[in-house]
Design a protein around this motif. Structure first.
Motif, PDB file in Angstrom:
ATOM      1  N   GLY A  28       0.802  -1.218   0.000  1.00  0.00           N
ATOM      2  CA  GLY A  28       0.000   0.000   0.000  1.00  0.00           C
ATOM      3  C   GLY A  28       0.835   1.268   0.000  1.00  0.00           C
ATOM      4  O   GLY A  28       0.311   2.376   0.018  1.00  0.00           O
ATOM      5  N   GLU A  29       2.162   1.114  -0.035  1.00  0.00           N
ATOM      6  CA  GLU A  29       3.070   2.265  -0.030  1.00  0.00           C
ATOM      7  C   GLU A  29       2.943   3.047  -1.338  1.00  0.00           C
ATOM      8  O   GLU A  29       2.868   2.471  -2.419  1.00  0.00           O
ATOM      9  CB  GLU A  29       4.505   1.764   0.138  1.00  0.00           C
ATOM     10  CG  GLU A  29       5.544   2.851   0.141  1.00  0.00           C
ATOM     11  CD  GLU A  29       6.968   2.306   0.262  1.00  0.00           C
ATOM     12  OE1 GLU A  29       7.890   3.130   0.234  1.00  0.00           O
ATOM     13  OE2 GLU A  29       7.153   1.087   0.376  1.00  0.00           O
ATOM     14  N   SER A  30       2.923   4.384  -1.247  1.00  0.00           N
ATOM     15  CA  SER A  30       2.896   5.234  -2.431  1.00  0.00           C
ATOM     16  C   SER A  30       4.191   5.076  -3.201  1.00  0.00           C
ATOM     17  O   SER A  30       5.276   5.034  -2.614  1.00  0.00           O
ATOM     18  CB  SER A  30       2.739   6.702  -2.029  1.00  0.00           C
ATOM     19  OG  SER A  30       1.496   6.896  -1.412  1.00  0.00           O
ATOM     20  N   LEU A  31       4.077   4.991  -4.529  1.00  0.00           N
ATOM     21  CA  LEU A  31       5.264   4.847  -5.367  1.00  0.00           C
ATOM     22  C   LEU A  31       5.582   6.200  -5.997  1.00  0.00           C
ATOM     23  O   LEU A  31       4.848   6.688  -6.856  1.00  0.00           O
ATOM     24  CB  LEU A  31       5.034   3.791  -6.441  1.00  0.00           C
ATOM     25  CG  LEU A  31       4.751   2.382  -5.911  1.00  0.00           C
ATOM     26  CD1 LEU A  31       4.529   1.412  -7.050  1.00  0.00           C
ATOM     27  CD2 LEU A  31       5.881   1.902  -5.008  1.00  0.00           C
ATOM     28  N   ILE A  32       6.671   6.795  -5.538  1.00  0.00           N
ATOM     29  CA  ILE A  32       7.057   8.105  -6.057  1.00  0.00           C
ATOM     30  C   ILE A  32       7.850   7.940  -7.348  1.00  0.00           C
ATOM     31  O   ILE A  32       8.572   6.965  -7.532  1.00  0.00           O
ATOM     32  CB  ILE A  32       7.849   8.927  -5.023  1.00  0.00           C
ATOM     33  CG1 ILE A  32       9.150   8.234  -4.640  1.00  0.00           C
ATOM     34  CG2 ILE A  32       7.016   9.175  -3.786  1.00  0.00           C
ATOM     35  CD1 ILE A  32      10.069   9.094  -3.792  1.00  0.00           C
ATOM     36  N   PHE A  33       7.665   8.876  -8.254  1.00  0.00           N
ATOM     37  CA  PHE A  33       8.340   8.921  -9.543  1.00  0.00           C
ATOM     38  C   PHE A  33       8.042   7.707 -10.431  1.00  0.00           C
ATOM     39  O   PHE A  33       8.846   7.353 -11.291  1.00  0.00           O
ATOM     40  CB  PHE A  33       9.853   9.124  -9.391  1.00  0.00           C
ATOM     41  CG  PHE A  33      10.206  10.338  -8.590  1.00  0.00           C
ATOM     42  CD1 PHE A  33       9.737  11.584  -8.970  1.00  0.00           C
ATOM     43  CD2 PHE A  33      10.956  10.237  -7.435  1.00  0.00           C
ATOM     44  CE1 PHE A  33      10.037  12.716  -8.223  1.00  0.00           C
ATOM     45  CE2 PHE A  33      11.266  11.362  -6.686  1.00  0.00           C
ATOM     46  CZ  PHE A  33      10.810  12.607  -7.079  1.00  0.00           C
ATOM     47  N   ALA A  34       6.876   7.082 -10.235  1.00  0.00           N
ATOM     48  CA  ALA A  34       6.435   6.032 -11.158  1.00  0.00           C
ATOM     49  C   ALA A  34       6.010   6.714 -12.461  1.00  0.00           C
ATOM     50  O   ALA A  34       5.485   7.829 -12.450  1.00  0.00           O
ATOM     51  CB  ALA A  34       5.261   5.257 -10.566  1.00  0.00           C
ATOM     52  N   ASN A  35       6.252   6.070 -13.590  1.00  0.00           N
ATOM     53  CA  ASN A  35       5.842   6.621 -14.883  1.00  0.00           C
ATOM     54  C   ASN A  35       4.430   6.162 -15.202  1.00  0.00           C
ATOM     55  O   ASN A  35       4.114   4.976 -15.079  1.00  0.00           O
ATOM     56  CB  ASN A  35       6.794   6.151 -15.980  1.00  0.00           C
ATOM     57  CG  ASN A  35       8.160   6.767 -15.833  1.00  0.00           C
ATOM     58  OD1 ASN A  35       8.287   7.970 -15.694  1.00  0.00           O
ATOM     59  ND2 ASN A  35       9.179   5.931 -15.839  1.00  0.00           N
ATOM     60  N   VAL A  36       3.589   7.100 -15.613  1.00  0.00           N
ATOM     61  CA  VAL A  36       2.199   6.817 -15.974  1.00  0.00           C
ATOM     62  C   VAL A  36       1.989   7.350 -17.393  1.00  0.00           C
ATOM     63  O   VAL A  36       2.221   8.544 -17.636  1.00  0.00           O
ATOM     64  CB  VAL A  36       1.213   7.501 -14.996  1.00  0.00           C
ATOM     65  CG1 VAL A  36      -0.219   7.191 -15.377  1.00  0.00           C
ATOM     66  CG2 VAL A  36       1.499   7.069 -13.563  1.00  0.00           C
ATOM     67  N   THR A  45       3.187  11.206 -17.562  1.00  0.00           N
ATOM     68  CA  THR A  45       3.669  12.003 -16.435  1.00  0.00           C
ATOM     69  C   THR A  45       4.327  11.063 -15.431  1.00  0.00           C
ATOM     70  O   THR A  45       4.384   9.853 -15.635  1.00  0.00           O
ATOM     71  CB  THR A  45       2.505  12.785 -15.777  1.00  0.00           C
ATOM     72  OG1 THR A  45       3.043  13.736 -14.861  1.00  0.00           O
ATOM     73  CG2 THR A  45       1.525  11.878 -15.079  1.00  0.00           C
ATOM     74  N   ALA A  46       4.820  11.627 -14.354  1.00  0.00           N
ATOM     75  CA  ALA A  46       5.379  10.847 -13.249  1.00  0.00           C
ATOM     76  C   ALA A  46       4.611  11.199 -11.977  1.00  0.00           C
ATOM     77  O   ALA A  46       4.091  12.311 -11.841  1.00  0.00           O
ATOM     78  CB  ALA A  46       6.860  11.158 -13.064  1.00  0.00           C
ATOM     79  N   THR A  47       4.543  10.249 -11.061  1.00  0.00           N
ATOM     80  CA  THR A  47       3.869  10.507  -9.789  1.00  0.00           C
ATOM     81  C   THR A  47       4.723  11.439  -8.928  1.00  0.00           C
ATOM     82  O   THR A  47       5.942  11.505  -9.077  1.00  0.00           O
ATOM     83  CB  THR A  47       3.602   9.199  -9.018  1.00  0.00           C
ATOM     84  OG1 THR A  47       4.847   8.537  -8.779  1.00  0.00           O
ATOM     85  CG2 THR A  47       2.659   8.287  -9.788  1.00  0.00           C
ATOM     86  N   ASN A  48       4.052  12.136  -8.013  1.00  0.00           N
ATOM     87  CA  ASN A  48       4.758  13.043  -7.106  1.00  0.00           C
ATOM     88  C   ASN A  48       5.142  12.308  -5.817  1.00  0.00           C
ATOM     89  O   ASN A  48       5.034  11.084  -5.739  1.00  0.00           O
ATOM     90  CB  ASN A  48       3.921  14.303  -6.831  1.00  0.00           C
ATOM     91  CG  ASN A  48       2.630  14.011  -6.088  1.00  0.00           C
ATOM     92  OD1 ASN A  48       2.436  12.935  -5.514  1.00  0.00           O
ATOM     93  ND2 ASN A  48       1.730  14.984  -6.082  1.00  0.00           N
ATOM     94  N   ALA A  49       5.543  13.046  -4.802  1.00  0.00           N
ATOM     95  CA  ALA A  49       6.001  12.456  -3.544  1.00  0.00           C
ATOM     96  C   ALA A  49       4.910  11.694  -2.799  1.00  0.00           C
ATOM     97  O   ALA A  49       5.194  10.864  -1.944  1.00  0.00           O
ATOM     98  CB  ALA A  49       6.583  13.531  -2.641  1.00  0.00           C
ATOM     99  N   ALA A  50       3.641  11.947  -3.144  1.00  0.00           N
ATOM    100  CA  ALA A  50       2.524  11.231  -2.529  1.00  0.00           C
ATOM    101  C   ALA A  50       2.025  10.081  -3.411  1.00  0.00           C
ATOM    102  O   ALA A  50       1.060   9.415  -3.068  1.00  0.00           O
ATOM    103  CB  ALA A  50       1.378  12.197  -2.247  1.00  0.00           C
ATOM    104  N   GLY A  51       2.672   9.874  -4.568  1.00  0.00           N
ATOM    105  CA  GLY A  51       2.232   8.835  -5.496  1.00  0.00           C
ATOM    106  C   GLY A  51       1.091   9.280  -6.391  1.00  0.00           C
ATOM    107  O   GLY A  51       0.500   8.473  -7.102  1.00  0.00           O
TER     108      GLY A  51
END
Length: 78
Positions: A28-36, A45-51
């Motif tokens: 359940g951890e937010s994934l930061i800087f994942a590519n979407v 885009t990429a996810t932010n520090a909160a996913g």
């Protein structure tokens, strides 16, 4: 009937926004800087520090949303 046709002609599909959170399925951890990305389009885009991610200005259509994430793994040997 004529009024219905005139109204229908004035209705146009508007660009959309797709947004959400990317989280690890196991923890359940937010994934930061994942590519979407929307496959086959220039939208991404990429996810932010909160996913969180947000793609704006998406034209009407059917898309496949793809997410990729590179994790750093550390190994310790004895």
């Amino acid at each position: 009937m004529l009024i219905g046709l005139l109204l229908a002609g004035g209705v146009r599909a508007q660009p959309a926004t797709i947004s959400g959170f990317v989280r690890d399925a196991a923890t359940g951890e937010s994934l930061i800087f994942a590519n979407v990305v929307l496959k086959g389009t220039p939208y991404g885009t990429a996810t932010n520090a909160a996913g969180f991610y947000s793609l704006t200005g998406i034209p009407p259509g059917t898309y496949t949303l793809a997410v990729s994430y590179l994790a750093t793994v550390s190994f310790r040997s004895n």
